[in-house]
Design a protein around this motif. Sequence first.
Motif, PDB file in Angstrom:
ATOM      1  N   GLY A  29       0.718  -1.268  -0.131  1.00 51.51           N
ATOM      2  CA  GLY A  29       0.015  -0.016   0.203  1.00 51.51           C
ATOM      3  C   GLY A  29       0.837   1.272   0.137  1.00 51.51           C
ATOM      4  O   GLY A  29       0.470   2.329  -0.706  1.00 51.51           O
ATOM      5  N   ARG A  30       1.911   1.164   0.583  1.00 52.45           N
ATOM      6  CA  ARG A  30       2.957   2.441   0.691  1.00 52.45           C
ATOM      7  C   ARG A  30       3.374   2.550  -0.381  1.00 52.45           C
ATOM      8  O   ARG A  30       3.796   3.755  -1.023  1.00 52.45           O
ATOM      9  CB  ARG A  30       3.818   2.369   1.952  1.00 52.45           C
ATOM     10  N   VAL A  31       3.797   1.404  -1.087  1.00 47.75           N
ATOM     11  CA  VAL A  31       4.417   1.510  -2.673  1.00 47.75           C
ATOM     12  C   VAL A  31       3.543   2.291  -3.521  1.00 47.75           C
ATOM     13  O   VAL A  31       3.788   2.980  -4.355  1.00 47.75           O
ATOM     14  CB  VAL A  31       5.047   0.035  -2.928  1.00 47.75           C
ATOM     15  N   ASP A  32       2.424   1.622  -3.407  1.00 52.58           N
ATOM     16  CA  ASP A  32       1.231   2.121  -4.290  1.00 52.58           C
ATOM     17  C   ASP A  32       1.131   3.643  -4.217  1.00 52.58           C
ATOM     18  O   ASP A  32       1.046   4.611  -5.146  1.00 52.58           O
ATOM     19  CB  ASP A  32      -0.157   1.555  -4.103  1.00 52.58           C
ATOM     20  N   ARG A  33       1.122   4.137  -2.890  1.00 52.90           N
ATOM     21  CA  ARG A  33       1.012   5.536  -2.847  1.00 52.90           C
ATOM     22  C   ARG A  33       2.103   6.427  -3.242  1.00 52.90           C
ATOM     23  O   ARG A  33       1.985   7.532  -3.711  1.00 52.90           O
ATOM     24  CB  ARG A  33       0.788   6.008  -1.120  1.00 52.90           C
ATOM     25  N   LEU A  34       3.291   5.728  -3.255  1.00 55.44           N
ATOM     26  CA  LEU A  34       4.605   6.361  -3.595  1.00 55.44           C
ATOM     27  C   LEU A  34       4.484   6.683  -5.022  1.00 55.44           C
ATOM     28  O   LEU A  34       4.708   7.683  -5.494  1.00 55.44           O
ATOM     29  CB  LEU A  34       5.952   5.674  -3.024  1.00 55.44           C
ATOM     30  N   GLU A  35       4.025   5.381  -5.613  1.00 60.11           N
ATOM     31  CA  GLU A  35       4.048   5.624  -7.050  1.00 60.11           C
ATOM     32  C   GLU A  35       3.169   6.787  -7.655  1.00 60.11           C
ATOM     33  O   GLU A  35       3.324   7.487  -8.675  1.00 60.11           O
ATOM     34  CB  GLU A  35       3.669   4.316  -7.684  1.00 60.11           C
ATOM     35  N   ARG A  36       2.116   6.912  -6.972  1.00 59.13           N
ATOM     36  CA  ARG A  36       0.998   7.923  -7.213  1.00 59.13           C
ATOM     37  C   ARG A  36       1.566   9.316  -7.144  1.00 59.13           C
ATOM     38  O   ARG A  36       1.504  10.133  -8.026  1.00 59.13           O
ATOM     39  CB  ARG A  36      -0.168   7.676  -6.712  1.00 59.13           C
ATOM     40  N   GLU A  37       2.270   9.327  -5.959  1.00 61.94           N
ATOM     41  CA  GLU A  37       2.787  10.791  -5.612  1.00 61.94           C
ATOM     42  C   GLU A  37       4.019  11.246  -6.736  1.00 61.94           C
ATOM     43  O   GLU A  37       4.334  12.281  -7.148  1.00 61.94           O
ATOM     44  CB  GLU A  37       3.357  10.753  -4.217  1.00 61.94           C
ATOM     45  N   MET A  38       4.741  10.128  -7.022  1.00 61.30           N
ATOM     46  CA  MET A  38       5.815  10.347  -7.883  1.00 61.30           C
ATOM     47  C   MET A  38       5.453  10.683  -9.381  1.00 61.30           C
ATOM     48  O   MET A  38       6.011  11.365 -10.120  1.00 61.30           O
ATOM     49  CB  MET A  38       6.754   9.020  -8.099  1.00 61.30           C
ATOM     50  N   ARG A  39       4.391  10.294  -9.748  1.00 59.99           N
ATOM     51  CA  ARG A  39       3.794  10.537 -11.045  1.00 59.99           C
ATOM     52  C   ARG A  39       3.213  11.851 -10.942  1.00 59.99           C
ATOM     53  O   ARG A  39       3.591  12.479 -11.938  1.00 59.99           O
ATOM     54  CB  ARG A  39       2.449   9.553 -11.433  1.00 59.99           C
ATOM     55  N   ALA A  40       2.925  12.271 -10.028  1.00 63.40           N
ATOM     56  CA  ALA A  40       2.388  13.728  -9.600  1.00 63.40           C
ATOM     57  C   ALA A  40       3.518  14.711  -9.708  1.00 63.40           C
ATOM     58  O   ALA A  40       3.638  15.615 -10.314  1.00 63.40           O
ATOM     59  CB  ALA A  40       1.414  13.815  -8.351  1.00 63.40           C
ATOM     60  N   VAL A  41       4.705  14.385  -9.130  1.00 66.14           N
ATOM     61  CA  VAL A  41       5.904  15.085  -8.982  1.00 66.14           C
ATOM     62  C   VAL A  41       6.384  15.309 -10.591  1.00 66.14           C
ATOM     63  O   VAL A  41       6.812  16.179 -10.951  1.00 66.14           O
ATOM     64  CB  VAL A  41       6.849  14.557  -8.153  1.00 66.14           C
ATOM     65  N   GLN A  42       6.448  13.929 -11.027  1.00 68.61           N
ATOM     66  CA  GLN A  42       6.986  13.931 -12.549  1.00 68.61           C
ATOM     67  C   GLN A  42       6.084  14.952 -13.411  1.00 68.61           C
ATOM     68  O   GLN A  42       6.572  15.469 -14.507  1.00 68.61           O
ATOM     69  CB  GLN A  42       6.776  12.587 -13.074  1.00 68.61           C
ATOM     70  N   ARG A  43       4.700  15.221 -13.350  1.00 68.06           N
ATOM     71  CA  ARG A  43       3.887  15.847 -14.040  1.00 68.06           C
ATOM     72  C   ARG A  43       4.160  17.352 -13.944  1.00 68.06           C
ATOM     73  O   ARG A  43       4.429  18.393 -14.937  1.00 68.06           O
ATOM     74  CB  ARG A  43       2.330  15.763 -13.894  1.00 68.06           C
TER      75      ARG A  43
END
Length: 313
Positions: A29-43
């Motif tokens: 669950g923490r990895v999924d949240r990190l992936e979503r936040e990382m995609r937001a930062v990449q945008r």
Amino acid sequence: MRMLMTVAIAAAALGTGGAAHAQSGNVEGRVDRLEREMRAVQRKVFPGGAGQTVEPQITPETNTVIPGVPASSPVADLTQRVSALEGQLTTLTGQVEQSQYRLRQLEEAFNAYKSATDARLKGVETSSRPSVPGAAVAGDTATLDEPAPASAGRPAPATEKPAAKPTGARAQQVAAVAKPSSNDPAEDAYTYGYRLWQAKLYPEARAQFETVVNKYPQHRRASYSQNLLGRAYLDAGAPSLAAVAFYENYKKNPNGERAPDSLYYLADALTKLKKPSNEVCKVYNELTQLYGDRLSAEMKAGVAEGRATNKCK
């Protein structure tokens, strides 16, 4: 007895497996949240489109066998790595927010500078124009038979008459000034006007300068002619008309070779008009800010004297 031991071992195994499964689910669950936040930062960091990444300069070695027994379980190691990723993501998010804040500060500073510059230019324009179009202000000794500058952007008063053709001694003085003759009519008109101005034949000189300004506005001598048009009015005792001519030269052709001279003499004209010191100081400030590196030693000395006289800050 052996049956009881078997049941206990099975129960312990099930308990360990259940705990490991619960811990693994928490990490996922923490990895999924990190992936979503990382995609937001990449945008934010790569607004040009998805899929843009930065290749690392140092890559880990492959097929490296690490001897020894791991100090912790794989799940604990993964949890530690996820915690490190969370810390890096927090740092990166803070850096992006700081960059956006600095950008907003730069935009606000630029808008403030633009507003202040527009206000200074508006103040100079207001102070340099007569309150009534075509009317002389107090202390202006210009006569109505002296033509106003055609580049002043205002209609000529109905009572103002063009300069009469010189007669008698005046005509002899004008005839004594040599007319140049070359293949450049703009250059010839400017040179002839300059000679008339030097001979203090101001109305005749202004007519030549107006010819250059009106017929050859793109010629390099247009800036010279507009500036000397103001000088001719100023020398003839008409500072209000001189101020209009000087300001028009600076406003319409700020890159012209005589734009700094026009601002310099505009301050002189405003001083002769007994304008408030703050208006004169605005002109000096504009002159030094825009053309400080183009001023001659004589003009720099004149600016210093003018600023001291008007107590400019």
